[in-house]
Enzyme design. Structure first.
Site, PDB file in Angstrom:
ATOM      1  N   MET A  75       6.517   5.352   6.727  1.00 38.34           N
ATOM      2  CA  MET A  75       5.999   4.607   5.682  1.00 38.34           C
ATOM      3  C   MET A  75       5.460   5.392   4.893  1.00 38.34           C
ATOM      4  SD  MET A  75       5.253   0.766   6.952  1.00 38.34           S
ATOM      5  CE  MET A  75       6.577  -0.589   6.968  1.00 38.34           C
TER       6      MET A  75
ATOM      7  N   ILE B 188      -2.315   1.315   6.077  1.00 35.09           N
ATOM      8  CA  ILE B 188      -1.819   2.636   7.024  1.00 35.09           C
ATOM      9  C   ILE B 188      -1.208   3.741   5.934  1.00 35.09           C
ATOM     10  CG2 ILE B 188      -0.872   1.214   8.758  1.00 35.09           C
ATOM     11  CD1 ILE B 188       1.840   1.892   7.932  1.00 35.09           C
ATOM     12  N   ASP B 189      -1.050   3.492   4.666  1.00 33.54           N
ATOM     13  CA  ASP B 189      -0.650   4.585   3.658  1.00 33.54           C
ATOM     14  C   ASP B 189      -1.729   5.316   3.398  1.00 33.54           C
ATOM     15  OD1 ASP B 189       1.770   3.233   3.982  1.00 33.54           O
ATOM     16  OD2 ASP B 189       1.781   2.207   2.068  1.00 33.54           O
TER      17      ASP B 189
ATOM     18  N   ARG C  85       0.503 -11.746   0.436  1.00 32.23           N
ATOM     19  CA  ARG C  85       0.669 -10.683  -0.486  1.00 32.23           C
ATOM     20  C   ARG C  85       0.064 -11.383  -1.933  1.00 32.23           C
ATOM     21  NH1 ARG C  85       1.281  -5.704   0.519  1.00 32.23           N
ATOM     22  NH2 ARG C  85       3.067  -5.266   1.816  1.00 32.23           N
ATOM     23  N   GLU C  86      -0.642 -10.460  -2.661  1.00 25.85           N
ATOM     24  CA  GLU C  86      -1.516 -11.202  -3.727  1.00 25.85           C
ATOM     25  C   GLU C  86      -1.147 -10.864  -5.229  1.00 25.85           C
ATOM     26  OE1 GLU C  86      -1.746  -7.528  -3.397  1.00 25.85           O
ATOM     27  OE2 GLU C  86      -3.041  -8.324  -1.858  1.00 25.85           O
TER      28      GLU C  86
ATOM     29  N   HIS D 107       5.079   4.238   0.590  1.00 24.16           N
ATOM     30  CA  HIS D 107       5.744   3.982  -0.660  1.00 24.16           C
ATOM     31  C   HIS D 107       5.394   4.912  -1.861  1.00 24.16           C
ATOM     32  CE1 HIS D 107       8.772   1.052  -0.936  1.00 24.16           C
ATOM     33  NE2 HIS D 107       8.492   0.974  -2.208  1.00 24.16           N
TER      34      HIS D 107
ATOM     35  N   ASN E 215      -4.566  -1.476  -2.220  1.00 24.06           N
ATOM     36  CA  ASN E 215      -4.834  -1.193  -3.480  1.00 24.06           C
ATOM     37  C   ASN E 215      -4.763  -2.651  -4.300  1.00 24.06           C
ATOM     38  OD1 ASN E 215      -5.188   1.651  -3.983  1.00 24.06           O
ATOM     39  ND2 ASN E 215      -3.197   1.584  -3.184  1.00 24.06           N
TER      40      ASN E 215
HETATM   41  O1  F6P Z   1       1.033  -1.353   4.230  1.00 22.02           O
HETATM   42  C1  F6P Z   1       1.775  -0.592   3.422  1.00 22.02           C
HETATM   43  C2  F6P Z   1       3.334  -0.709   3.555  1.00 22.02           C
HETATM   44  O2  F6P Z   1       3.419  -0.097   4.816  1.00 22.02           O
HETATM   45  C3  F6P Z   1       4.184   0.411   3.018  1.00 22.02           C
HETATM   46  O3  F6P Z   1       4.286   1.508   3.355  1.00 22.02           O
HETATM   47  C4  F6P Z   1       5.428  -0.236   2.783  1.00 22.02           C
HETATM   48  O4  F6P Z   1       6.389  -0.049   1.841  1.00 22.02           O
HETATM   49  C5  F6P Z   1       5.019  -1.832   2.604  1.00 22.02           C
HETATM   50  O5  F6P Z   1       3.481  -1.682   3.270  1.00 22.02           O
HETATM   51  C6  F6P Z   1       5.889  -2.723   3.188  1.00 22.02           C
HETATM   52  O6  F6P Z   1       5.154  -3.939   3.554  1.00 22.02           O
HETATM   53  P1  F6P Z   1       5.945  -5.388   3.447  1.00 22.02           P
HETATM   54  O7  F6P Z   1       6.922  -5.517   3.762  1.00 22.02           O
HETATM   55  O8  F6P Z   1       4.984  -6.325   4.132  1.00 22.02           O
HETATM   56  O9  F6P Z   1       5.714  -5.691   1.864  1.00 22.02           O
END
Ligand code: F6P
Length: 336
Positions: A175, A132-133, A72-73, A177, A109
């Site tokens: 999923m 995927i979103d 995660r960045e 968000h 994003n």
């Molecule tokens: O890839 C997007 C997504 O699947 C969102 O829909 C979801 O909320 C999020 O990633 C959760 O990912 P992580 O638990 O890896 O932060």
């Protein structure tokens, strides 16, 4: 040219197909040197890399996840902005030492935002959208989405028979968000009766009323598809809607949260081809030194947009989307 490829943010099906698309085009068509950077932007700090050859890029087209690993960045972006501990200089120096002419950043994003920052700092960057979103702004579709919709649709299909046998309401949380693309596409493809998206909101009394109306018309079961980003008093929307619908309608309700099954596993054929096309186009941009851009799908064409335009924006479902309009015309309830 010597190029680096990294994947950043949440994984999704099709990243390896992209790495292969970028890498094989670069190696075979243009004779470039290609390295993979491990663990997203972190690998630019640690200089953790692997050299790719035609052979090492073989056999990964249909693999889920990312062979390069990811991270995660958000933290890195914050540190880059304030140049904490000279991070920006460290990354620039490392890229220089690794002899990199350009870096291809595969991500959602957040990744495109970080890529834009690095581009402004003087790195030659190309972005490739993945999620995927399906909420990356500037592209009609991103890979991973089709696979996730297939998985969610199959789950909804399977829930129909058990819902109907037991005369229950099935709440399925998918999923998404900030954007409800998976809920919209899988909900419509799976024949859901109620589809709840973060963008459109809901009124619980109206949701209950729609389910009771169905029961009165001889359909004592319903499928409710809800995106994880829909705001409710509970942490998870499914945990709110299931008991609330049961209480409000008197119909037994059960919940299914699909979670990470939507993100894992092999990409669909559509996503493999999409990832391959986007990857190949990323290499074309590199060759033509059109840096600071993100490859995209525009209609049925592969194209690109400036990273600057993409950064900080989100592509969301609007009430005018034809699938929403068509769903409403067929009696599907969208929250209100
Ligand atoms: O890839 C997007 C997504 O699947 C969102 O829909 C979801 O909320 C999020 O990633 C959760 O990912 P992580 O638990 O890896 O932060």
């Amino acid at each position: 040219m010597k190029i680096g490829i990294l994947s950043s943010g949440g994984d999704c099906p099709g990243i390896n197909a992209t790495i292969r698309g970028v890498g094989k085009t670069a190696l075979m068509q243009y004779g470039m040197e290609v390295i993979g950077i491990h663990s997203g932007f972190t690998g630019l700090i640690t200089k953790d890399t692997v050299t790719f050859s035609e052979r090492t890029l073989s056999g990964i087209l249909n693999l889920g996840g990312t062979i390069l690993g990811t991270s995660r960045e958000k933290g890195i972006r914050k540190r880059l902005r304030s140049n904490e501990n000279g991070l920006a200089d460290v990354i620039l120096k490392n890229c220089n030492e690794m002899g990199l002419d350009a870096v291809v950043c595969i991500g959602g994003n957040g990744t495109q935002k970080t890529a834009n920052l690095l581009s402004k700092l003087g790195l030659n960057i190309i972005g490739v959208p993945k999620t995927i979103d399906n909420d990356v702004w500037g592209t009609d579709i991103s890979f991973g989405f089709d696979t996730a919709v297939n998985i969610a649709t199959e789950a909804i299909d399977r829930l129909h028979s058990t819902a109907s046998s037991h005369k229950r309401v099935m709440v399925v949380e998918v999923m998404g968000h900030h954007a409800g693309w998976i809920a919209l596409y899988a909900g419509m493809a799976g024949g859901a009766d109620v589809i709840l998206l973060p963008e459109l909101g809901y009124e619980i009394d109206k949701v209950n009323e729609a389910i009771l109306n169905r029961a009165q018309k001889g359909k004592p079961y319903s499928i409710v598809v809800v995106a994880e980003g829909v705001k409710t008093p509970a942490h998870r929307p499914a945990d709110y809607f299931t008991p609330t619908i049961e209480q409000g309608t008197g119909i037994e309700a059960r919940e299914t949260v699909l979670g990470y099954t939507q993100r894992g596993g092999n990409p669909s054929p559509f996503d493999r081809n999409l990832a391959t096309r986007l990857g190949g186009h990323a290499t074309e941009l590199l060759v033509n030194r059109r840096f600071g851009r993100m490859v995209c799908i525009n209609g049925d064409k592969v194209d690109s947009v400036p990273l600057e335009e993409v950064a900080g924006k989100l592509k969301v479902v609007t009430p005018q989307h034809d699938l929403v309009i068509q769903g409403k015309r067929m009696g599907i309830m969208f929250g209100r």
